[in-house]
Scaffold this motif. Sequence first.
Motif, PDB file in Angstrom:
ATOM      1  N   ILE A 161       0.837  -1.212   0.000  1.00 14.29           N
ATOM      2  CA  ILE A 161       0.000   0.000   0.000  1.00 14.29           C
ATOM      3  C   ILE A 161       0.870   1.260   0.000  1.00 14.29           C
ATOM      4  N   ARG A 162       2.188   1.065  -0.194  1.00 20.46           N
ATOM      5  CA  ARG A 162       3.100   2.220  -0.229  1.00 20.46           C
ATOM      6  C   ARG A 162       2.853   3.026  -1.498  1.00 20.46           C
ATOM      7  N   PHE A 163       2.858   4.344  -1.340  1.00 19.30           N
ATOM      8  CA  PHE A 163       2.615   5.205  -2.491  1.00 19.30           C
ATOM      9  C   PHE A 163       3.872   5.415  -3.342  1.00 19.30           C
ATOM     10  N   ASP A 164       5.033   5.092  -2.762  1.00 21.11           N
ATOM     11  CA  ASP A 164       6.269   5.340  -3.511  1.00 21.11           C
ATOM     12  C   ASP A 164       6.914   4.030  -3.968  1.00 21.11           C
ATOM     13  N   SER A 198      -9.857  -4.210  -2.928  1.00 23.30           N
ATOM     14  CA  SER A 198      -9.229  -3.209  -3.786  1.00 23.30           C
ATOM     15  C   SER A 198      -9.230  -1.874  -3.051  1.00 23.30           C
ATOM     16  N   THR A 199      -9.255  -0.770  -3.760  1.00 21.94           N
ATOM     17  CA  THR A 199      -9.360   0.542  -3.108  1.00 21.94           C
ATOM     18  C   THR A 199     -10.305   1.430  -3.916  1.00 21.94           C
ATOM     19  N   ALA A 200     -11.005   2.293  -3.213  1.00 19.54           N
ATOM     20  CA  ALA A 200     -11.933   3.213  -3.883  1.00 19.54           C
ATOM     21  C   ALA A 200     -11.190   4.171  -4.810  1.00 19.54           C
ATOM     22  N   THR A 249       1.961   4.466  -8.113  1.00 18.36           N
ATOM     23  CA  THR A 249       1.936   3.100  -8.652  1.00 18.36           C
ATOM     24  C   THR A 249       0.919   2.235  -7.896  1.00 18.36           C
ATOM     25  N   TYR A 250       0.604   2.655  -6.664  1.00 19.84           N
ATOM     26  CA  TYR A 250      -0.353   1.879  -5.864  1.00 19.84           C
ATOM     27  C   TYR A 250      -1.742   1.864  -6.524  1.00 19.84           C
ATOM     28  N   THR A 251      -2.274   3.057  -6.801  1.00 22.13           N
ATOM     29  CA  THR A 251      -3.625   3.115  -7.384  1.00 22.13           C
ATOM     30  C   THR A 251      -3.630   2.482  -8.781  1.00 22.13           C
ATOM     31  N   ASN A 292      -1.312   1.522  13.001  1.00 22.28           N
ATOM     32  CA  ASN A 292      -0.277   1.946  12.049  1.00 22.28           C
ATOM     33  C   ASN A 292      -0.359   3.445  11.764  1.00 22.28           C
ATOM     34  N   PHE A 293       0.645   3.910  11.024  1.00 18.47           N
ATOM     35  CA  PHE A 293       0.761   5.335  10.693  1.00 18.47           C
ATOM     36  C   PHE A 293       0.202   5.655   9.311  1.00 18.47           C
ATOM     37  N   ASN A 294      -0.396   4.681   8.650  1.00 16.16           N
ATOM     38  CA  ASN A 294      -0.818   4.907   7.267  1.00 16.16           C
ATOM     39  C   ASN A 294      -1.940   5.934   7.155  1.00 16.16           C
ATOM     40  N   GLY A 295      -2.048   6.509   5.952  1.00  9.25           N
ATOM     41  CA  GLY A 295      -3.147   7.436   5.665  1.00  9.25           C
ATOM     42  C   GLY A 295      -3.209   8.564   6.668  1.00  9.25           C
ATOM     43  N   PRO A 296      -4.415   8.855   7.196  1.00  5.22           N
ATOM     44  CA  PRO A 296      -4.542  10.010   8.080  1.00  5.22           C
ATOM     45  C   PRO A 296      -3.933   9.786   9.472  1.00  5.22           C
TER      46      PRO A 296
HETATM   47  C1  LIG Z   1      -4.930  17.577  11.839  1.00  2.00           C
HETATM   48  C2  LIG Z   1      -4.880  17.937  10.513  1.00  2.00           C
HETATM   49  C3  LIG Z   1      -5.866  17.345   9.627  1.00  2.00           C
HETATM   50  C4  LIG Z   1      -5.299  16.913   8.481  1.00  2.00           C
HETATM   51  C5  LIG Z   1      -6.202  16.525   7.476  1.00  2.00           C
HETATM   52  C6  LIG Z   1      -5.512  15.990   6.250  1.00  2.00           C
HETATM   53  C7  LIG Z   1      -5.214  14.498   6.328  1.00  2.00           C
HETATM   54  C8  LIG Z   1      -4.944  13.961   4.989  1.00  2.00           C
HETATM   55  C9  LIG Z   1      -4.847  12.497   4.992  1.00  2.00           C
HETATM   56  C10 LIG Z   1      -5.049  11.988   3.610  1.00  2.00           C
HETATM   57  C11 LIG Z   1      -4.956  10.540   3.601  1.00  2.00           C
HETATM   58  C12 LIG Z   1      -5.122  10.036   2.226  1.00  2.00           C
HETATM   59  C13 LIG Z   1      -4.865   8.583   2.178  1.00  2.00           C
HETATM   60  C14 LIG Z   1      -5.277   8.047   0.859  1.00  2.00           C
HETATM   61  C15 LIG Z   1      -5.471   6.618   0.998  1.00  2.00           C
HETATM   62  C16 LIG Z   1      -5.770   5.942  -0.244  1.00  2.00           C
HETATM   63  C17 LIG Z   1      -6.409   4.720   0.174  1.00  2.00           C
HETATM   64  C18 LIG Z   1      -5.634   3.470   0.021  1.00  2.00           C
HETATM   65  O1  LIG Z   1      -6.108   2.675  -0.690  1.00  2.00           O
HETATM   66  S1  LIG Z   1      -4.038   3.028   0.576  1.00  2.00           S
HETATM   67  C19 LIG Z   1      -3.715   2.961   2.165  1.00  2.00           C
HETATM   68  C20 LIG Z   1      -2.929   4.071   2.583  1.00  2.00           C
HETATM   69  N1  LIG Z   1      -1.524   3.895   2.259  1.00  2.00           N
HETATM   70  C21 LIG Z   1      -0.724   4.694   2.867  1.00  2.00           C
HETATM   71  O2  LIG Z   1      -1.158   5.522   3.623  1.00  2.00           O
HETATM   72  C22 LIG Z   1       0.754   4.511   2.598  1.00  2.00           C
HETATM   73  C23 LIG Z   1       1.444   5.807   2.801  1.00  2.00           C
HETATM   74  N2  LIG Z   1       2.800   5.613   3.264  1.00  2.00           N
HETATM   75  C24 LIG Z   1       3.862   5.446   2.431  1.00  2.00           C
HETATM   76  O3  LIG Z   1       3.713   5.359   1.226  1.00  2.00           O
HETATM   77  C25 LIG Z   1       5.234   5.408   3.071  1.00  2.00           C
HETATM   78  O4  LIG Z   1       5.153   5.085   4.415  1.00  2.00           O
HETATM   79  C26 LIG Z   1       5.949   6.780   2.941  1.00  2.00           C
HETATM   80  C27 LIG Z   1       6.319   6.994   1.474  1.00  2.00           C
HETATM   81  C28 LIG Z   1       5.050   7.917   3.424  1.00  2.00           C
HETATM   82  C29 LIG Z   1       7.206   6.832   3.804  1.00  2.00           C
HETATM   83  O5  LIG Z   1       8.104   5.843   3.378  1.00  2.00           O
HETATM   84  P1  LIG Z   1       9.605   5.716   4.021  1.00  2.00           P
HETATM   85  O6  LIG Z   1      10.255   7.028   4.010  1.00  2.00           O
HETATM   86  O7  LIG Z   1      10.284   4.570   3.377  1.00  2.00           O
HETATM   87  O8  LIG Z   1       9.380   5.343   5.477  1.00  2.00           O
HETATM   88  P2  LIG Z   1       8.515   4.276   6.252  1.00  2.00           P
HETATM   89  O9  LIG Z   1       7.315   3.777   5.521  1.00  2.00           O
HETATM   90  O10 LIG Z   1       9.436   3.250   6.798  1.00  2.00           O
HETATM   91  O11 LIG Z   1       8.029   5.260   7.414  1.00  2.00           O
HETATM   92  C30 LIG Z   1       8.929   6.255   7.941  1.00  2.00           C
HETATM   93  C31 LIG Z   1       8.325   6.879   9.146  1.00  2.00           C
HETATM   94  O12 LIG Z   1       7.194   7.675   8.764  1.00  2.00           O
HETATM   95  C32 LIG Z   1       6.051   7.243   9.440  1.00  2.00           C
HETATM   96  N3  LIG Z   1       4.905   7.416   8.551  1.00  2.00           N
HETATM   97  C33 LIG Z   1       4.471   6.579   7.605  1.00  2.00           C
HETATM   98  N4  LIG Z   1       3.378   7.086   7.021  1.00  2.00           N
HETATM   99  C34 LIG Z   1       3.159   8.296   7.574  1.00  2.00           C
HETATM  100  C35 LIG Z   1       2.187   9.298   7.411  1.00  2.00           C
HETATM  101  N5  LIG Z   1       1.188   9.144   6.554  1.00  2.00           N
HETATM  102  N6  LIG Z   1       2.256  10.411   8.165  1.00  2.00           N
HETATM  103  C36 LIG Z   1       3.239  10.562   9.079  1.00  2.00           C
HETATM  104  N7  LIG Z   1       4.165   9.616   9.299  1.00  2.00           N
HETATM  105  C37 LIG Z   1       4.136   8.519   8.560  1.00  2.00           C
HETATM  106  C38 LIG Z   1       6.350   5.780   9.774  1.00  2.00           C
HETATM  107  O13 LIG Z   1       5.612   5.320  10.837  1.00  2.00           O
HETATM  108  C39 LIG Z   1       7.825   5.840  10.111  1.00  2.00           C
HETATM  109  O14 LIG Z   1       8.084   6.338  11.414  1.00  2.00           O
HETATM  110  P3  LIG Z   1       9.292   5.735  12.282  1.00  2.00           P
HETATM  111  O15 LIG Z   1       8.941   4.271  12.485  1.00  2.00           O
HETATM  112  O16 LIG Z   1      10.543   5.906  11.480  1.00  2.00           O
HETATM  113  O17 LIG Z   1       9.251   6.539  13.547  1.00  2.00           O
END
Ligand SMILES: CCCCCCCCCCCCCCCCCC(=O)SCCNC(=O)CCNC(=O)[C@H](O)C(C)(C)COP(=O)(O)OP(=O)(O)OC[C@H]1O[C@@H](n2cnc3c(N)ncnc32)[C@H](O)[C@@H]1OP(=O)(O)O
Length: 561
Positions: A161-164, A198-200, A249-251, A292-296
């Motif tokens: 589910i990684r975006f990158d 899948s995903t929306a 690449t995920y979507t 987990n830390f995913n998404g919001p």
């Molecule tokens: C209050 C304000 C209100 C705000 C409102 C706005 C909110 C907007 C939210 C929009 C969400 C949209 C989601 C869309 C989902 C699409 C649905 C799905 O199908 S798909 C399902 C959804 N799929 C996803 O959400 C996947 C998204 N994530 C990724 O693609 C990758 O994690 C990455 C590229 C973000 C980082 O890659 P990389 O650099 O290799 O690093 P690592 O992966 O190893 O993690 C490094 C560190 O970062 C941490 N951390 C991780 N995520 C987040 C985060 N979101 N944030 C912060 N931190 C985050 C992680 O825990 C770790 O911490 P630590 O253990 O070192 O302390």
Amino acid sequence: MKRLNADHNPRNKDRCEGQELSRSGEAAPGTQTGPTEVCRGPAGSSMASVAEYYAGKSVLITGATGFMGKVLVEKLLRSCPEVKALYILVRPKAGQSMQQRVNDMMKCKLFDRVREDNPDFHQKIVAISSELTQPGLAISSQDVATLTACINVVFHCAATIRFDEPLKHALQLNVIATQQLLGLAQQMHHLEAFIHVSTAYANCNRKHIDEVVYPPPVEPKKLIESLEWMDDGMVRDITPRLIGERPNTYTYTKALAEYVVQQEQDKFSIGIIRPSIVGASWQEPFPGWIDNFNGPSGVFIAAGKGILRTMRANNDAVADLIPVDVVINLTVAAGWYTAVHRPKTALVYNCTTGGINPFHWGEIEHHVMSSFKRNPLDQAFRRPNANITSNYLINQYWILVSHKFPAFIYDLFLRLSGQKPQMMRIFNRLHKAIGLLEYFSSQDWEWGSENISMLMGQLTPEDRKIFNFDVRQLNWPEYIENYCLGTKKYVLNEDMSDIPAARQHLRKLRNIRYTFNTLLVVFIWRVFIARSQMARNIWYFVVSLCFKFLSYFRASSTLTN
Ligand SMILES: CCCCCCCCCCCCCCCCCC(=O)SCCNC(=O)CCNC(=O)[C@H](O)C(C)(C)COP(=O)(O)OP(=O)(O)OC[C@H]1O[C@@H](n2cnc3c(N)ncnc32)[C@H](O)[C@@H]1OP(=O)(O)O
Ligand SMILES: NC(=O)C1=CN([C@@H]2O[C@H](COP(=O)(O)OP(=O)(O)OC[C@H]3O[C@@H](n4cnc5c(N)ncnc54)[C@H](OP(=O)(O)O)[C@@H]3O)[C@@H](O)[C@H]2O)C=CC1
């Protein structure tokens, strides 16, 4: 719309004509699933409740160690207690054997309610060693024989589910592994339903998304063949051209996977679940569960810790969050429906909230902030105060002032006190993560939900409660409050009894801020006065005005006495 010849397959012989429940017409001939035709299964089976259906059944789950997979395992064990066995495909990871990982998973707090009901629940879980990126999914021939002999329902949740994710890897896991699993499913003698998660956002290049499988951006087979001979550099170069209007690449690969799954609809009964942004649980097994830390979740935590102060998002865009328990209830119910009613074509379920019970990013921001002020996270960096804006320049300004500047000062302080600087590194990672999420928080989509309504209508009133996916009842402020508490308790493992100390810490941060701001104003003013005659004149004027006011006040109070 082309009706596929389901009845050519002997397994589909007893499929029958059913009534039309929804009609949507945008997809190309031969690739769409609508109109969604349903048909009755063998007499009596359609009367079975969901739990009755799963009684004595063997279920195969991929991605069971993931966020949604775990909730699925828990729900099946708790609400379908007569299920015969849950076969889960697990790989060894991070130095842990498959069995160790499964044992750890079952100790998780998520399973507390199941443990209470049935302390021996682990006996129903059969772990099968599998690496989905390997040929034949790296399942031993003995395990293949077991699975093909006994599985009745497959839930395919595993994915990257990684975006990158580099395209080759995303394709390998999200598409090729799905193909291989479908191959395995074809060999299963008693398969009744294949449910693909899948995903929306698989079709996020469209504004209105119906419950149909759209034509794939490219024929998956051709893409797989082409990428085989390309090196990683070449693939990286052509990726933006391939993914086109999709953000990652995920979507893209999830869209291809849907098509690959749909191609098998003649061979067995298929359901495709499309959740939007999956968040913490709403009700089950307890409110606010998230791991987990995913998404919001990562964004909420970063804002709660006072690190995230600004993000690009549209205040008025719909925040299509969906609680994980809602998605899983729907998934289990769709498994039941697919097996019992055996739809002729793969049914797609858009599992979203926006069209039914909309909530907006601006409202999310407000409730997340007030929740973290009431129940702060431990050791916050600054007081939680995040703002969202759709304006690029304003966002860049606040990134400079509220992210980079404090990070620089803090790292300087760490350096001077002989410690390793870390804040800039944290902010760089945060900026990368939110940069990847902004696409989803800056616009909104409309999803059709006819199949969801249809499925709800098919459930008995009792099942509608046990497998509740009616998001009209969702109270957003209460949900967000529990979500924030969930991130504190289950993601960060912070103790709730430390909340008074965390509040005290926030008060300390507030006082530091007031003191800092006052000193800053005094300092600037002093510098200004030293350099400008006009500033000095204003200063004397204000001071003399204050004196005059004080003398007048003293005089009038003496007269009244
Ligand atoms: C209050 C304000 C209100 C705000 C409102 C706005 C909110 C907007 C939210 C929009 C969400 C949209 C989601 C869309 C989902 C699409 C649905 C799905 O199908 S798909 C399902 C959804 N799929 C996803 O959400 C996947 C998204 N994530 C990724 O693609 C990758 O994690 C990455 C590229 C973000 C980082 O890659 P990389 O650099 O290799 O690093 P690592 O992966 O190893 O993690 C490094 C560190 O970062 C941490 N951390 C991780 N995520 C987040 C985060 N979101 N944030 C912060 N931190 C985050 C992680 O825990 C770790 O911490 P630590 O253990 O070192 O302390
Ligand atoms: N979370 C969300 O917001 C949304 C998720 N979805 C979909 O829901 C499904 C589940 O997502 P979620 O639970 O959040 O994802 P997770 O990342 O939490 O879980 C992914 C699962 O897939 C397994 N997996 C990944 N790679 C392999 C591999 N090579 N071999 C074997 N197993 C592997 C993981 O196993 P391991 O533990 O060994 O890594 C894990 O069990 C996915 O299909 C996703 O596309 C859809 C919409 C939104």
